[in-house]
Design an enzyme around this catalytic site. Structure first.
Site, PDB file in Angstrom:
ATOM      1  CB  CYS A 152      -0.946   0.004   1.197  1.00 13.42           C
ATOM      2  SG  CYS A 152      -2.021   1.461   1.218  1.00 13.42           S
TER       3      CYS A 152
ATOM      4  CE  LYS B 173      -1.012  -4.874  -3.573  1.00 11.87           C
ATOM      5  NZ  LYS B 173      -2.249  -4.103  -3.478  1.00 11.87           N
TER       6      LYS B 173
END
Length: 131
Positions: free
Chosen positions: A36, A77
């Site tokens: 993010c 991720k």
């Protein structure tokens, strides 16, 4: 459809607590978000903001993978790096230090580094060098 909940934290005890609750709900896999790019998230050392803190990241992963054992799959991720895509080599050394088979844990990596405006800087992928 297999859904995989994503957890965004830099504190291993929070990850473990959330994982425990998700397992009780029947989930067999969780995803750690290290990608993010939100400025608010990164300022708190979460998401892509966790990537430059390699020692803390190593300790965090030690904790969560020790908790998970063989009962919980953890995928990650990530980005190629925070400042430079070559950081990915050091990150891969960290990720590869865990004895988790590839079919259980995977690393997704948009060919991007952190960018403070969600307009990620695209770089040449380094995947062929890491395989």
């Amino acid at each position: 459809i297999d859904l995989v909940p994503q957890i965004l934290t830099c504190k291993s005890h929070n990850f473990i607590e959330a994982s425990r609750e998700l397992q009780e709900m029947g989930y067999k896999e969780v995803n750690l978000n290290l990608g993010c790019p939100s400025g608010t998230v990164c300022a708190k050392g979460k998401g892509a903001g966790f990537l430059p803190e390699t020692l803390a990241l190593q300790r965090f992963l030690d904790d969560i993978y020790s908790y998970a054992g063989s009962d919980l799959k953890i995928s990650i991720k990530t980005r190629l790096g925070f400042y430079d895509p070559d950081e990915f080599y050091d990150l891969m050394e960290i990720f590869n230090s865990f004895p988790v088979p590839p079919e259980v844990s995977f690393v997704t990596s948009p060919c991007k580094i952190y960018s403070p405006r969600f307009t990620s800087t695209r770089r040449r992928c380094v995947t062929e060098k890491t395989v």
